[in-house]
Design an enzyme around this catalytic site. Structure first.
Site: not given
Lengths: 507, 245
Positions: B138, B151
């Protein structure tokens, strides 16, 4: 949150909280304190049957999986958010076609059932609901039912054509029509039992004939003469300003072309990969096949909403004249691919934007056969006196089959569809007057196209509507339902916005 | 024909990738946590042209199962040449107020299980001397943002791990691909306001399949994120922390 145009007519606008659905086995994402919800598909209904102003929309496009396909019997089962266009990608290479298709293939299976849509072959095949062999309904209380003409038939009849108000349709099982000419007896369902030869090459064209006519009498004659031998019939009517009452038009009829005649044609031979035999998993997205069938997505698009409607008396007259000349020149028989024949509305993406920020209204009625001549003449007269020019107007004689659903629209009689620029109160007043003609004649107005009919018109159109009562899901509602049942008269008064009240562009 | 193991096969991006591979007639083994979802995806991909050779449960918090999954997939596919790792969880917002076990669990899913899986896969692929390992990272792993650094930390770990693995496996002929999607409109992000930079899952899937066929190491999807992150990466922290991210 601004009200947004979400239905195909881009009017009325509505405010929604969107909740995306993705898994058919999960319960509806609704809590007891939530405002009413409504399952929604691809937004191709014109008016407010798929709007739920101030409430929740359950976006079912995420339910887009195929579940099962029997290429020998032509039975397919898929989740309700699958588009007919996507379904064709699966079944066409195996030699199957939709039993009934509307003028656009960009509608979901669930929407096709919930509106019990019809096509040019109603006089042979009935409406979409006649070909649904089973479906699953998920209610807001978490209960699930498998419905079919034999399993819970009352709930089935309330759900087909039920506008999404009985629960979420999670999947639909459909009996397909084999490609190629109809079997000698023109009853599509029986065709499903015959096994497909493994080496069949699908015939991807329609043999069609276009006949100009003038006057309603000529239309009825053509229709009567064509109904038996032609599986698909429809007429385009020129409703240019001032010319409405001449009832000039082009009568189009078509049959699936036969393979023998098509073998010499290069377009149906060029598909690579050889015969499919229809085994699932043999590779489905055969782009060449879809291209030959004219079923690829359109390349043309209306990229933005023009500040004013591009549809007006002048452009309507020009378009209709050009159309009449072009199609009139193509008089006689010829073969055309499936896509352009069945889905003329899919030639240009976002064509509904040409009507500008105010949007447009479609109006479709059906008149019983005995009253049709006089009723239609009165309607055409009304359109002329009202100064309403319709860009695209369609006339068709339905067959004898009554609809499956409590709220099914297609029924024996003659149907006329027009679309009008929404010019505010004058348009609405004209349509109210036309409604009265329809009600007088014992006809009906089509909910999937409607955004404005009065409760009394709805009740007259669907005298059995109260049979829906016990089957409605208490957590579900729609702008349409509140409007026509009068259960929330205040909610919709704000929807009567005049054209131009909003900029027409969401951020 | 590709022989592909897809872990996290029910995620929106993985499912769309599966549909592209299905169209090519690929042979697939699908693994994910939820059996019912997995069955729905498997039936759909099979009808779209895939040969689905196996459907196996996968629990990211149970490393004992990784080796077994890889072995079963290898057996079902006769040695897979493509691996797609697409599972993950998005921790809730509110970075400081977090229960320790929950935080560590999310790190185990987003980083630990990925590294664990690759540990089981890498020797087999290396021995076969061919193949592609594609992992969905990501853009969140490129900088620690106040809104999702838990995250981001996991994705940063995966990023560094893949960089090293790429270097180790390249001489053996195995390619390692780090996919860094920007903002994607999927169920994982359903509660976010969607702006102009949001991509759809099919878009990202198309880019990913394209990248699998090219000699690329790190791929931002859509491509614009490469430039956005280039700018954000060189921004000194004193400035970066003032951005409303």
């Amino acid at each position: 949150m601004k009200p947004e145009p979400r239905s195909w007519g881009r009017w009325p606008r509505a405010r929604h909280e969107l909740r995306a659905l993705r898994w058919r086995h999960e319960p509806l994402p609704l809590a007891p304190e939530d405002s009413p919800a409504l399952p929604a598909g691809n937004g191709r209904s014109y008016g407010d049957v798929a709007l739920n102003d101030g409430g929740i929309l359950l976006d079912a496009r995420g339910l887009d999986r195929f579940i099962a396909f029997d290429p020998h019997r032509g039975i397919v089962r898929a989740e309700a958010g699958v588009l007919l266009a996507e379904l064709l990608e699966l079944v066409l290479p195996a030699g199957w076609f939709l039993p009934v298709t509307p003028g656009t293939r960009f509608v979901t299976l669930g929407g096709a059932v919930a509106n019990d849509i019809h096509g040019k072959n109603h006089h042979h095949a009935g409406s979409f609901g006649h070909h649904v062999t089973a479906l699953e309904l998920l209610r807001s209380d978490g209960s699930r039912f498998r419905l079919s003409p034999d399993e819970r038939p009352k709930l089935f009849r309330a759900t087909v054509g039920g506008l999404g108000l009985t629960g979420l349709i999670t999947w639909v099982e459909l009996a397909l029509r084999p490609l190629g000419p109809a079997p000698s007896a023109p009853s599509a369902p029986s065709a499903a039992s015959e096994a497909r030869p493994a080496d069949s090459r699908p015939e991807l064209r329609i043999e069609t004939e276009t006949l100009p006519f003038e006057g309603l009498g000529a239309f009825f004659d053509l229709s009567r003469d064509s109904d038996e031998a032609w599986e698909h019939t429809v007429a385009w009517l020129d409703l240019s300003p001032g010319a409405q009452e001449r009832a000039r038009g082009l009568f189009m009829r078509g049959n699936h072309a036969s393979r023998e005649e098509g073998t010499g044609d290069p377009s149906s031979r060029s598909a690579p990969g050889g015969p499919r035999g229809g085994e699932p998993g043999a590779g489905m997205a055969d782009r060449e096949l879809l291209r030959a069938a004219g079923l690829l997505p359109p390349r043309l698009s209306v990229p933005f909403v023009p500040p004013v409607s591009l549809v007006n008396g002048v452009t309507v007259a020009l378009f209709n004249r050009a159309y009449r000349l072009r199609e009139g020149r193509r008089r006689g028989r010829r073969k055309v691919p499936l896509g352009p024949f069945f889905h003329p509305l899919d030639g240009v993406r976002h064509w509904n934007r040409v009507y500008g920020p105010g949007g447009f209204v479609q109006w479709q009625c059906v008149l019983p056969e005995g009253e049709a001549r006089e009723g239609l003449a009165a309607i055409l007269r009304g359109l002329r006196l009202g100064g309403a020019a319709s860009f695209l107007s369609v006339l068709k004689v339905f067959g004898e089959r009554e609809g499956v659903g409590v709220l099914s629209f297609a029924r024996p009689g003659v149907t006329l569809a027009v679309d009008l620029v929404h010019r505010g109160i004058e348009t609405l007043a004209l349509l109210d007057a036309l409604d009265r003609i329809v009600v007088e004649a014992g006809g009906a107005i089509y909910p999937a196209k409607d955004a404005r009919m009065a409760p009394a018109t709805f009740r007259a159109s669907f005298p059995g509507w109260e049979a829906m009562g016990p089957h409605l899901d208490p957590a579900l509602s729609s702008s349409f339902w509140r409007r026509v049942t009068g259960s929330d008269s205040a909610a919709n008064t704000g929807a009567h916005e005049r054209a131009g009240a909003h900029s027409g562009r969401e951020r | 024909m590709k022989r592909c193991l897809i872990v996290g096969a029910t995620s929106a991006i993985a499912e769309e990738t599966g549909r592209i591979l299905a169209r090519e007639g690929a042979r697939l083994v699908l693994a994910a946590r939820d059996r019912a979802k997995l069955e729905a995806v498997a039936a759909d991909l099979a009808l779209r042209g895939a040969q689905v050779e196996g459907v196996f449960p996968f629990d990211a918090l149970d490393p004992e199962g990784f080796e077994a999954l890889v072995a079963r997939a290898d057996e079902a596919l006769g040695g897979f040449d493509h691996l797609l790792v697409a599972h993950g969880v998005l921790p809730p917002p509110g970075e400081v107020d977090r229960e320790v076990h929950e935080r560590l669990a999310s790190l185990r899913v987003n980083a630990g299980s990925v590294i664990g899986l690759l540990t089981a896969v890498a020797p087999r692929m290396k021995a076969r001397g061919t193949g592609v390992i594609a992992v969905i990272g990501s853009v969140a792993g490129d900088r620690g943002r106040r809104s999702n650094y838990e995250y981001g930390a996991a994705k940063a770990a995966v990023h560094a791990y893949l960089e090293g693995l790429r270097a180790e496996l390249a001489p053996a002929g195995v390619r390692v691909l780090t996919i860094k999607p920007g903002r994607v409109d999927t169920p994982m992000t359903r509660d976010f306001e969607k702006g102009a930079l949001w991509a759809t899952a099919p878009q990202v899937a198309r880019g990913m399949v394209r990248a699998m066929e090219r000699r690329q190491g790190v791929v931002y999807l859509p491509g614009i994120w490469r430039w956005i992150m280039l700018v954000l990466r060189v921004l000194p922290e004193s400035l970066f922390r003032r951005l409303p991210l």
